[in-house]
Write a protein that holds these residues in place. Structure first.
Motif, short mmCIF file in Angstrom:
data_model
loop_
_atom_site.label_atom_id
_atom_site.label_comp_id
_atom_site.label_asym_id
_atom_site.label_seq_id
_atom_site.Cartn_x
_atom_site.Cartn_y
_atom_site.Cartn_z
N PRO A 154 0.82 -1.22 0.00
CA PRO A 154 0.00 0.00 0.00
C PRO A 154 0.85 1.27 0.00
N ASP A 155 2.07 1.19 0.52
CA ASP A 155 2.95 2.37 0.51
C ASP A 155 3.98 2.30 -0.61
N GLY A 156 3.73 1.47 -1.61
CA GLY A 156 4.68 1.34 -2.71
C GLY A 156 5.88 0.50 -2.32
N ILE A 157 6.86 0.47 -3.21
CA ILE A 157 8.07 -0.33 -3.01
C ILE A 157 9.28 0.60 -3.05
N ASP A 158 10.12 0.50 -2.04
CA ASP A 158 11.30 1.38 -1.96
C ASP A 158 12.57 0.71 -2.47
N VAL A 159 12.63 -0.60 -2.30
CA VAL A 159 13.77 -1.36 -2.81
C VAL A 159 13.22 -2.60 -3.50
N TYR A 160 13.58 -2.79 -4.75
CA TYR A 160 13.27 -4.07 -5.41
C TYR A 160 14.59 -4.73 -5.76
N PHE A 161 14.80 -5.87 -5.18
CA PHE A 161 16.03 -6.61 -5.42
C PHE A 161 15.79 -7.50 -6.63
N GLU A 162 16.38 -7.16 -7.76
CA GLU A 162 16.07 -7.81 -9.04
C GLU A 162 16.99 -8.99 -9.31
N ASN A 163 16.42 -10.19 -9.27
CA ASN A 163 17.22 -11.36 -9.63
C ASN A 163 16.48 -12.24 -10.64
N VAL A 164 15.37 -11.74 -11.18
CA VAL A 164 14.53 -12.57 -12.02
C VAL A 164 14.20 -11.91 -13.36
N PHE A 212 12.57 7.75 -5.86
CA PHE A 212 13.87 7.46 -5.24
C PHE A 212 14.06 5.99 -4.88
N ALA A 213 13.25 5.09 -5.45
CA ALA A 213 13.44 3.67 -5.18
C ALA A 213 14.77 3.19 -5.74
N ARG A 214 15.33 2.17 -5.10
CA ARG A 214 16.61 1.59 -5.52
C ARG A 214 16.38 0.15 -5.99
N VAL A 215 17.03 -0.19 -7.11
CA VAL A 215 16.86 -1.52 -7.70
C VAL A 215 18.24 -2.14 -7.91
N PRO A 216 18.75 -2.87 -6.92
CA PRO A 216 19.98 -3.65 -7.16
C PRO A 216 19.64 -4.77 -8.14
N GLY A 227 11.93 6.14 -19.16
CA GLY A 227 11.00 7.17 -18.72
C GLY A 227 10.64 7.02 -17.24
N ALA A 228 10.46 5.77 -16.82
CA ALA A 228 10.15 5.53 -15.40
C ALA A 228 11.35 5.89 -14.53
N VAL A 229 12.55 5.55 -15.00
CA VAL A 229 13.76 5.91 -14.26
C VAL A 229 13.81 7.42 -14.04
N LEU A 230 13.49 8.15 -15.10
CA LEU A 230 13.51 9.62 -15.02
C LEU A 230 12.41 10.15 -14.11
N ARG A 231 11.19 9.71 -14.38
CA ARG A 231 10.02 10.27 -13.68
C ARG A 231 10.08 10.04 -12.19
N LYS A 232 10.59 8.87 -11.78
CA LYS A 232 10.58 8.51 -10.37
C LYS A 232 11.94 8.66 -9.71
N SER A 233 12.90 9.21 -10.43
CA SER A 233 14.26 9.33 -9.88
C SER A 233 14.75 7.99 -9.32
N PHE A 241 16.96 11.76 -12.22
CA PHE A 241 16.97 12.82 -11.21
C PHE A 241 16.36 14.10 -11.77
N ILE A 242 15.85 14.88 -10.88
CA ILE A 242 15.38 16.24 -11.15
C ILE A 242 16.28 17.12 -10.30
N GLN A 243 16.73 18.21 -10.87
CA GLN A 243 17.75 19.00 -10.16
C GLN A 243 17.32 19.45 -8.77
N ARG A 244 16.02 19.64 -8.57
CA ARG A 244 15.58 20.17 -7.26
C ARG A 244 15.95 19.24 -6.11
N GLU A 245 16.14 17.94 -6.41
CA GLU A 245 16.57 17.00 -5.36
C GLU A 245 17.87 17.48 -4.70
N PHE A 246 18.73 18.06 -5.51
CA PHE A 246 20.07 18.41 -5.02
C PHE A 246 20.22 19.89 -4.66
#
Lengths: 340, 340
Positions: free
Chosen positions: A214-224, A239-243, A268-274, B280-285
């Motif tokens: 419900p609060d989204g995903i902050d870290v997705y550990f990608e192995n699949v 700002f989610a992180r995807v190792p 685009g998703a990488v950009l939009r969601k940082s 990233f969006i510059q405002r983050e930094f």
């Protein structure tokens, strides 16, 4: 002594097209050589089967050099010293080695790590306390960096990497969502205490994942990769992180999937969601983190804070089928072959 | 006084499908309101045109809320205080504001930054010393982190972000490879001292890029996407960093490109090469880096170490065409409209 021993080996006969089949392997039996100065002769006790080996069977560009045709299939092993020509090793020592798919191997002493036979079960050196466990630890701590209260999702979650990811995330105070193939695996995730567990075969995976995050995903550990990633991407928070340590769903793929081309949409998703997407191989972090890992993880395993599952197959001849089964997700936990 | 002034505005009449056209805009002229307590009335002198505005015209998911139909088109401005009802501001002050596509605006005083009319040319507050310059600075220093001797590549390299990226990379001791559309732009990159410059329209872009990046690419500053990214990806080195601040090539796209689906292939490259992709969006930094940026970049601009190009259009009515031209890459340097 070693001249009378015979070594059963499984070698690469051909580069698999898609899923490896029996004709891609060649079995043979050869004399066991004697160790030269600084080497030891090892008898394989346990052989680790890992997804990355499929990549090394191909000659496509990869992060490791491909095997050559005729090479013994590679793999980490727990082995016992039979004969030593190296200082500091004596017959009967048990070591972590990289002996591959064979009953005996000769190795340089400096490539070995001596295991304590009175500590955790020896097989854990190939799983939760070995490379898979360290992959989980390093990817989470160095890249994922979950904060208390954040949500960490991982697929292949009963596997040796995934199960460690979820449980370490909880040790760090995060919420763990595990995704695995089949109800029996989902059941194990619940036993392990994952905060939520989903079967990736469910037809409405995206909707189900949304319910349990419900609060989204902050870290997705990608192995699949594959359709789990498709379901995860819309749930990733800013700002989610995807190792990214593996893409097992595509290891047997022989061509690109049909269109449309969604690579631009991904950017685009990488950009939009940082977002941060970061590929890694655990060895990058070994010099700085392995010692801490071994100390911390051993403590968590001994206290029962981190649990693990092993799927042990009997005899070297079982390796080819066990390997294909693991790539298909038929295994439960860390796939190991008991060789002797 | 302000009641006699009339304000020419350009508002969003419809969400563009693909490239914006004249029917997507509505021009009107309304009375200029008086500033309330804590506000100032501003006359727009310079209006900044930036690619991100195209995203805000659509209602697709984005990193910023979309404009509503009827809203004045958004944009940063250099404006002059006409009437002040806020402490610390007096008529004649020049400020950086966010007045949008109109001749006058009323703004809360705390949203404004006072500019020094005796410093660098006022237009630089919209370009090299403003948001585009800071995007380059923050993306390079916080994400790209080029080391001396490494290779940094950037597209749209005569643009306000790209030209700053290449030149800051050189200040940091890295090699700068600029990619731009057309021989006249490539010529400007050479004048600016880029170590290599390429026309992205060249049919063999991948091969040409390989020639000028013999040691591969360590940092690719992504602000374009499309076929430049296709050419760059195979040249990225292990551990390369890709700050993603824009995907201008796809801003007017109305559907996904045809297949095959290369998104899995992209993830495969991330894994194989241990890449970092970071949107990233510059405002983050801004909270942590903007002050350093302004001090350092002002020094580099004043010393001639960092040069810039501006493309100034006359009159508010020129904004729609100038905006489409910029999205097409017809501009050379930072696109600005001189409004009054």
């Amino acid at each position: 002594m070693s001249t009378r021993l015979r070594n059963h080996r499984i070698r690469l006969a051909a580069r698999p097209h898609g899923e490896p089949t029996s004709t891609d392997y060649q079995h043979d039996v050869v004399d066991v050589p004697s160790p030269a100065d600084g080497q030891v002769l090892l008898r394989t006790r346990y052989l680790s089967l890992d997804p990355y080996v499929r990549g090394r069977m191909s000659d496509a560009e990869s992060y490791a050099a491909p095997m050559e045709i005729g090479d013994v299939i590679v793999g980490a092993t727990v082995s016992e010293v039979v004969e030593s020509a190296a200082e500091g090793f004596t017959a009967g020592d048990v070591v972590l080695s990289y002996g591959g798919w064979q009953e005996y191997s000769v190795e340089a002493a400096e490539s070995l790590r001596v295991l304590n036979p009175d500590g955790a079960p020896l097989t854990t050196a190939l799983g939760v306390l070995g490379m898979p466990g360290f992959t989980a630890y390093a990817g989470l701590l160095a890249i994922g960096r979950p904060q208390p209260g954040e949500t960490v999702a991982v697929a292949a979650a009963t596997g040796p990497v995934g199960s460690a990811v979820g449980q370490i995330a909880q040790v760090l105070g995060a919420r763990a969502v595990g995704i695995a193939g089949g109800e029996h695996k989902v059941e194990r995730l619940r036993e392990f205490g994952f905060d939520a567990a989903l079967d990736h075969r469910t037809p409405d995976l995206g909707a189900r994942l949304a319910e349990v995050t419900p609060d989204g995903i902050d870290v997705y550990f990608e192995n699949v990769g594959g359709r789990v990633w498709d379901a995860v991407l819309p749930r990733l928070n800013e700002f989610a992180r995807v190792p990214v340590c593996g893409l097992a769903a595509s290891y047997n793929a022989t061509s690109l999937p049909d269109g449309p081309d969604r690579s631009g949409q991904l950017m685009g998703a990488v950009l939009r969601k940082s977002l941060t997407l970061r590929g890694f191989i655990q060895r990058e972090f070994a010099p700085t983190m392995f010692e801490d890992f071994l100390r911390e993880m051993t403590g968590w395993v001994e206290s029962g804070r981190v649990r693990y599952i092993e799927d042990i197959h009997e005899g070297l001849d079982s390796a080819p089928d066990a390997f294909v089964g693991m790539l298909r997700g038929a295994n439960l936990g860390k796939t190991i072959v008991q060789v002797s």
